[in-house]
Design a protein around this motif. Structure first.
Motif, PDB file in Angstrom:
ATOM      1  N   VAL A  31       0.854  -1.174   0.000  1.00 15.50           N
ATOM      2  CA  VAL A  31       0.000   0.000   0.000  1.00 15.50           C
ATOM      3  C   VAL A  31       0.895   1.231   0.000  1.00 15.50           C
TER       4      VAL A  31
ATOM      5  N   CYS B 297       0.835   5.436   0.976  1.00 14.84           N
ATOM      6  CA  CYS B 297       0.152   6.576   1.591  1.00 14.84           C
ATOM      7  C   CYS B 297       0.663   7.820   0.875  1.00 14.84           C
TER       8      CYS B 297
ATOM      9  N   ILE C  46      -3.471  -5.277   4.226  1.00 13.28           N
ATOM     10  CA  ILE C  46      -2.827  -3.998   4.529  1.00 13.28           C
ATOM     11  C   ILE C  46      -3.635  -2.872   3.885  1.00 13.28           C
ATOM     12  N   TYR C  47      -3.756  -1.749   4.611  1.00 19.18           N
ATOM     13  CA  TYR C  47      -4.574  -0.629   4.150  1.00 19.18           C
ATOM     14  C   TYR C  47      -3.998   0.681   4.689  1.00 19.18           C
ATOM     15  N   CYS C  48      -4.004   1.737   3.857  1.00 13.89           N
ATOM     16  CA  CYS C  48      -3.619   3.070   4.315  1.00 13.89           C
ATOM     17  C   CYS C  48      -4.856   3.942   4.396  1.00 13.89           C
TER      18      CYS C  48
ATOM     19  N   VAL D  36      -1.354   3.278   8.636  1.00 13.79           N
ATOM     20  CA  VAL D  36      -1.413   2.003   7.926  1.00 13.79           C
ATOM     21  C   VAL D  36      -1.931   0.954   8.898  1.00 13.79           C
TER      22      VAL D  36
ATOM     23  N   ALA E 150       2.328   6.353   9.006  1.00  7.36           N
ATOM     24  CA  ALA E 150       2.910   6.280   7.666  1.00  7.36           C
ATOM     25  C   ALA E 150       4.021   7.298   7.443  1.00  7.36           C
TER      26      ALA E 150
END
Length: 192
Positions: free
Chosen positions: A61, A63, A102-104, A111, A126
């Motif tokens: 991911v 950011c 996983i994610y922002c 994150v 991040a």
């Protein structure tokens, strides 16, 4: 598990795990050895842009507000610079933690990295890759998404399955919605 399209930076990120060389058999050709890596493509033309060797995992991911990307690498997630395409650091995780989804959240530049064994989310800043906390989900996390306003949604995959609603400010589960007879699932999307 997850490919990531950075719509702001116009790049596509694909994590790849390491493979050991395997000789050919009667039913398949030889498999060469490959180091784990993140392969990066131009999102518009799909032309290769570069690779970041030595990091991989289940997903990546970016950011955009920080210029940093992250991978859900094993045994530790990794942080990289999106311009130089170089690894910056690995992120320390608790015992038994195994990074997956996983994610922002771009509204907070945080994150969220899910772990099956610990049934939790690791929350990472991040900007510098520091660990901000851990969120106990009470179920096995898979895909994560958010509304961009401080609410994070986490699908919990085991049957009967559920969606946990997380308050990004307090880093606590606010509610959990069971999927009922629909069973467990791995994917989650949000129509803003």
């Amino acid at each position: 598990d997850y490919i990531f399209a950075d719509t702001a930076g116009r790049r596509l990120y694909i994590t790849r795990g390491a493979t050991q060389a395997q000789p050919a058999t009667d039913t398949r050709p030889a498999v060469p050895a490959f180091e784990k890596r993140v392969t990066i493509f131009d999102l518009d033309t799909l032309a290769p842009v570069g690779e970041i060797p030595g990091v991989g995992g289940n997903g990546a991911v970016v950011c955009p507000g920080t210029g940093h990307g992250f991978t859900s690498d094993h045994p530790k997630p990794s942080m990289f610079d999106v311009k130089t395409m170089k690894a910056i650091k690995t992120i320390d995780v608790p015992e038994r933690f195994s990074a997956d989804g996983i994610y922002c959240d771009t509204s907070s530049n945080r994150v969220y990295i899910g772990s099956h064994p610990t049934k939790s989310l690791l929350v990472v800043d991040a900007k510098d890759g520091s660990v901000l906390g851990h969120i106990d989900l009470g179920g096995t996390p898979e895909q994560t998404t958010g509304d961009g306003k401080g609410t994070i949604y986490q699908v919990l995959q085991e049957r009967p399955g559920a969606v946990a609603v997380v308050d990004a400010k307090t880093m606590k589960v606010r509610a959990t919605y069971a999927l009922g007879d629909n069973g467990g699932c791995n994917g989650l999307a949000l129509d803003a």
